[in-house]
Write a protein that holds these residues in place. Structure first.
Motif, PDB file in Angstrom:
ATOM      1  N   ARG A 112       0.821  -1.215   0.000  1.00 19.08           N
ATOM      2  CA  ARG A 112       0.000   0.000   0.000  1.00 19.08           C
ATOM      3  C   ARG A 112       0.851   1.259   0.000  1.00 19.08           C
ATOM      4  N   THR A 116      -3.828   3.313  -0.387  1.00 21.81           N
ATOM      5  CA  THR A 116      -4.240   2.721  -1.661  1.00 21.81           C
ATOM      6  C   THR A 116      -3.471   1.425  -1.895  1.00 21.81           C
ATOM      7  N   THR A 117      -4.178   0.357  -2.192  1.00 21.31           N
ATOM      8  CA  THR A 117      -3.534  -0.920  -2.457  1.00 21.31           C
ATOM      9  C   THR A 117      -2.955  -0.919  -3.864  1.00 21.31           C
ATOM     10  N   SER A 138      -1.243  -1.408  -9.962  1.00 17.74           N
ATOM     11  CA  SER A 138      -0.576  -0.222 -10.483  1.00 17.74           C
ATOM     12  C   SER A 138       0.475  -0.661 -11.493  1.00 17.74           C
TER      13      SER A 138
END
Length: 167
Positions: A112, A116-117, A138
């Motif tokens: 994270r 946000t993961t 991401s």
């Protein structure tokens, strides 16, 4: 995108492959053992050196350094004492600080940044001991997230004393 990390059992030296979910090989992780340090080399399918992972010797916290093109890209450390689950701290070259938190028993971890993961590491759905999934959310950070997943797995295996003996 989902990636799979598969350890090769019974190799002359320890290695693992990072593959896409469609079994396309992307990177090979070679583990080289030295006296005071343990070094991993991440190599692409053409044999090009992509990154090095070096375990620092004589540290209080289990610390790994990630180097790309000879420069320090990231530093990952395992917190020694946590009440619930395992936690890692990551400091990236660009100044970002990531956390990796999860549970050794459940074999589930999240990487994270600011809540946000970025990626999810899981061994839960694999009945064989030598594979785990890394779901990268991401794509711009996919390579470093895969390297961090390898670091977490290595650190937890070291902590359990779960060393594979090579033939």
């Amino acid at each position: 995108m989902r990636y799979l990390v598969r350890d090769r059992m019974f190799a002359f030296h320890e290695e693992a492959w990072i593959e896409t979910e469609h079994r396309e090989k992307l990177y090979r992780v070679n583990r080289k053992f030295l006296r005071l340090r343990r070094t991993f080399a991440l190599v692409d399918t053409r044999g090009e050196h992509v990154a090095s992972i070096v375990r620092k010797a004589f540290t209080i916290h289990h610390t790994l350094l990630i180097k790309q093109d000879g420069e320090l890209t990231a530093k990952i450390s395992k917190k020694m004492f946590t009440l619930f689950g395992d936690r890692f701290k990551v400091r990236l070259r660009d100044g970002r600080r990531l956390t990796i938190a999860g549970n050794l028993w459940d074999r589930e971890f999240d990487i994270r940044h600011d809540g946000t993961t970025l990626a999810h590491i899981s061994r839960r759905w694999f009945t064989i001991r030598d594979a785990y999934a890394v779901d990268v959310l991401s794509q711009q950070d996919a390579l470093i997230l895969l390297i961090l997943a390898v670091c977490v797995d290595h650190t937890l295996q070291d902590a359990k004393g779960d060393q594979v003996t090579n033939l």
